[in-house]
Enzyme design. Structure first.
Site, PDB file in Angstrom:
ATOM      1  CB  SER A 639      -1.990  -5.634   4.225  1.00 29.81           C
ATOM      2  OG  SER A 639      -2.217  -6.973   4.538  1.00 29.81           O
ATOM      3  NE  ARG A 640      -5.699  -0.181   6.861  1.00 29.06           N
ATOM      4  CZ  ARG A 640      -6.987  -0.525   7.020  1.00 29.06           C
ATOM      5  NH1 ARG A 640      -7.352  -1.786   7.002  1.00 29.06           N
ATOM      6  NH2 ARG A 640      -7.891   0.407   7.188  1.00 29.06           N
TER       7      ARG A 640
END
Ligand SMILES: NC(=O)C1=CN([C@@H]2O[C@H](COP(=O)(O)OP(=O)(O)OC[C@H]3O[C@@H](n4cnc5c(N)ncnc54)[C@H](OP(=O)(O)O)[C@@H]3O)[C@@H](O)[C@H]2O)[C@@H](O)CC1
Ligand SMILES: [K+]
Length: 665
Positions: A639-640
């Protein structure tokens, strides 16, 4: 890439030049140089690493291969006659141009026969560009004419010809002329070539097309393989099924497409499906098999037993869910291959319809369809005649595509069956693409259209916490470099070097790290290159290592100085003699009139030093060392929420130490 050192070349990852030191990929000292490294990290303190991405297969997408719809090639003689005829009529200039085209073709041919296969693709492209240039002049000499693929040539109106405002038209004509002449000049030699010169075929694929087999030829090839060529059906089926499984794995990863239904027909196409299901199981998929018309032949009974031994479930047609997309991510169509005729009989009629109906689903994620050799129900030569048949997402043609494959418009077309001996290729004039590396399959057709904005990886990495980070960033670098070596990443010492000259404009290029010496990062280059000029104007530079297979990158920023002349001298003479000569030949970053100039100079020097005498290091060649003042260790996360640990120098009690801080991703 501007010096020999900077061009990533195939070589052992172990760059240790000390022959007495054993190769040990786990040793932190087994790294970027033979130079001593401060405070090597004990191997057991190395952070666990994710190996999941480290062995990704080479990409099979091949920009040089274009499955242009094939018109049956004109007989070479007619084409040759037409071209000669026109060239004769339009005079000397065109003849000269053709001679040059022939020379080019000859050079190309020579190269293709001797060159390494993958580079050839690029050469093929250059060749095409050169041929176009030659043909452009031929075109001008001709006063403008069109040559179609069959070699027939027609004159274009004077308003159309040689008009720079009319680029497109001109290009079309030149292109056609190029195609015609390349047919004439190259095809006979190409055809005679056996499949072992696979690079040749890859290069040729850019201006020729693949062979397609008729139904009769497919049967004949089958008979030849299993007759005089000594193959058994089991063998071919095993290779075919494995090719299918590897093609599927190239496109549809088990992480997203694990549930696979394989629908097998009564013949060998069904057998390929049974084999593919077994391999898919071993690749991490969860296959399920529907095999309604089993044959009792030992080969098939054995394949079924093998699947049962792996607890791969079988399901009757009746028990299949009404909507296949509910239960399956992938449906493998292994019903019929090249012996199909007529319309599908029960129960395959119903099964084909179910696959057809998958395309009408728009609201949800539908199962993707993979057809083995022929989309079942398609006419083997005519294809999906009335347009109501299966529309596979992936077609895996086996041995060579059958005529119906020309009608395939899905996103992924692969070729499998890496077993065609030259005798077959020659007999059927087969033009097939090379298989990359050790792969069992090769993508044919254009690479799929991708939405670049949608390209992203959801990285999965072990945590990289502050308490795991080494106090000294050099040790941290060695630790990660050791990991990169341990998982076999190619050229982990390749780094992007960014420099900025006095004009304030940055420039980057890849170079190879040649050592970490007294905490400095060392590389070698030409002191008259662009980077050297920029470094002389501004000695600050940045290095970036990208270790894709580990979801990691490392930034190193610092101050750059030249290494001593003795060091450069020593390193220069440790390089292969070819690289030493290359360094003399290349006046880096200056304009050269053509590759031949470099080759010519190279040849002269090669002769000069053929006696093995010392090749003097050019004065303008040497090393740089970057003394780091900042590091950043980056690791991709879900998720970055990536890890970013920055090291910056600070003083505590008059002692220089490194401060470690986490940065927001
Ligand atoms: N190099 C190679 O050659 C290699 C070939 N390989 C593979 O072999 C495939 C060709 O195999 P194949 O010849 O066994 O025939 P295939 O197409 O599977 O089906 C025949 C069966 O279907 C039946 N059938 C026919 N029409 C039908 C209909 N309308 N409705 C219902 N049934 C129908 C027919 O029955 P019949 O009509 O004869 O009674 C027969 O039982 C080829 O495409 C490739 O996948 C690879 O394994 C290795 C390398
Ligand atoms: K099929």
């Amino acid at each position: 890439m501007s010096s020999v050192d900077e061009i990533p070349q195939p070589h052992p990852t172990n760059t240790n030049t000390n022959p007495s030191q054993p190769r040990d990929s786990h040793s932190p000292n087994h790294d970027v140089s033979s130079q001593p490294i401060n405070s090597p990290t004990p191997p057991d303190s190395r952070a666990p690493i994710s190996l999941h991405d480290a062995t990704t297969l080479p990409t099979e997408s091949n920009p040089y291969i274009t499955p242009a719809p094939v018109s049956d090639p004109a007989p070479a003689k007619n084409t040759l006659d037409s071209v000669k005829d026109v060239l004769g009529r339009w005079g000397k200039k065109a003849a000269e141009a053709t001679k040059r085209a022939e020379d080019l073709a000859g050079n190309m041919w020579q190269h293709l026969k001797t060159g390494p296969s993958f580079a050839d693709a690029a050469v093929g492209r250059n060749f095409r560009a050169s041929l176009d240039t030659v043909l452009h002049s031929a075109y001008i000499g001709l006063g403008g004419s069109r040559v179609d693929d069959n070699g027939s040539i027609s004159k274009v109106s004077s308003s159309e010809s040689c008009n720079s405002d009319d680029e497109e038209d001109e290009c079309v004509s030149i292109d056609a002329l190029a195609t015609a002449i390349s047919h004439v000049i190259l095809k006979p030699q190409f055809r005679a070539l056996s499949t072992k010169f696979s690079g040749t075929q890859q290069a040729m694929a850019s201006f020729d097309s693949f062979s397609y087999l008729t139904q009769r030829e497919a049967v004949e090839v089958d008979e030849s393989l299993m007759g005089p060529l000594g193959f058994s059906v089991d063998q071919l089926m095993e290779l075919a099924g494995l090719s299918v499984a590897t093609s599927i794995a190239e496109v549809y990863k088990p992480s997203d497409y694990s549930r696979v239904l394989t629908i097998c027909g009564p013949g060998n196409n069904g057998g390929d499906g049974l084999v593919a299901a077994r391999h898919l199981h071993h690749f991490g998929y969860k296959p399920l098999v529907c095999y309604p018309k089993r044959t009792q032949k030992p080969l098939y009974a054995g394949l079924v037993t093998q699947l049962e031994a792996l607890s791969i479930p079988f399901m009757s047609v009746e028990d299949l869910p009404s909507d296949l997309s509910d239960d399956f991510d992938v449906v493998v169509d292994a019903m019929f291959g090249f012996s199909f005729h007529g319309s599908p009989r029960p129960p395959f009629d119903d099964l084909v319809n179910r696959l057809v109906s998958l395309h009408n689903q728009i609201s949800q994620k539908r199962s993707v369809i993979i057809s083995i050799d022929i989309p079942s129900g398609w006419h083997v030569e005519e294809g999906d005649v009335d347009g109501t048949g299966i529309k596979p997402d992936l077609l895996v043609s086996l041995t060579a595509p059958k005529l119906c494959a020309k009608k395939f418009i899905g996103p992924h077309h692969f070729l499998g069956g890496r077993f065609v001996p030259p005798a077959i290729a020659e007999k059927y004039n087969l033009i097939l693409p090379p298989y990359p590396g050790t792969s069992m399959c090769v993508r044919i057709g254009k690479p799929p259209q991708v939405d670049i904005s949608a390209m992203r990886e959801n990285y999965i990495s072990p945590e990289f916490l502050e308490e795991q980070a080494e106090a000294d960033p050099i040790n941290q670098f060695h630790k990660w470099f050791g990991d990169a070596l341990a998982v076999g990443l190619k050229e982990p010492n390749a780094m992007a070097l960014s420099t900025v000259g006095k004009d304030g404009k940055p420039s980057s290029r890849m170079v190879l790290l040649k050592g970490v010496d007294k905490n400095d990062f060392v590389w070698y280059t030409n002191y008259e290159s662009q980077k050297a000029r920029e470094l002389s104007e501004n000695p600050h530079a940045s290095l970036l290592f990208h270790w894709d297979g580990l979801n990691r990158q490392v930034r190193v920023e610092g101050y750059v100085q030249k290494v001593s002349d003795e060091e450069s001298e020593q390193y220069f003479h440790s390089r292969p003699r070819g690289s030493q000569i290359g360094a003399i030949v290349s006046k880096q970053s200056t304009v050269v009139p053509g590759r031949h100039v470099l080759h010519q100079k190279y040849k002269e020097l090669e002769q000069k030093y053929a006696d093995g005498s010392l090749i003097p290091k050019p004065k303008n060649w040497g090393g740089y060392r970057l003394t780091p003042h900042a590091f950043e260790f980056w690791q991709g996360q879900k998720s970055r929420l990536h890890d970013r640990l920055r090291y910056s120098p600070c003083e505590i009690n008059e002692q220089k130490v490194w401060k470690v801080e986490r940065l927001a991703p």
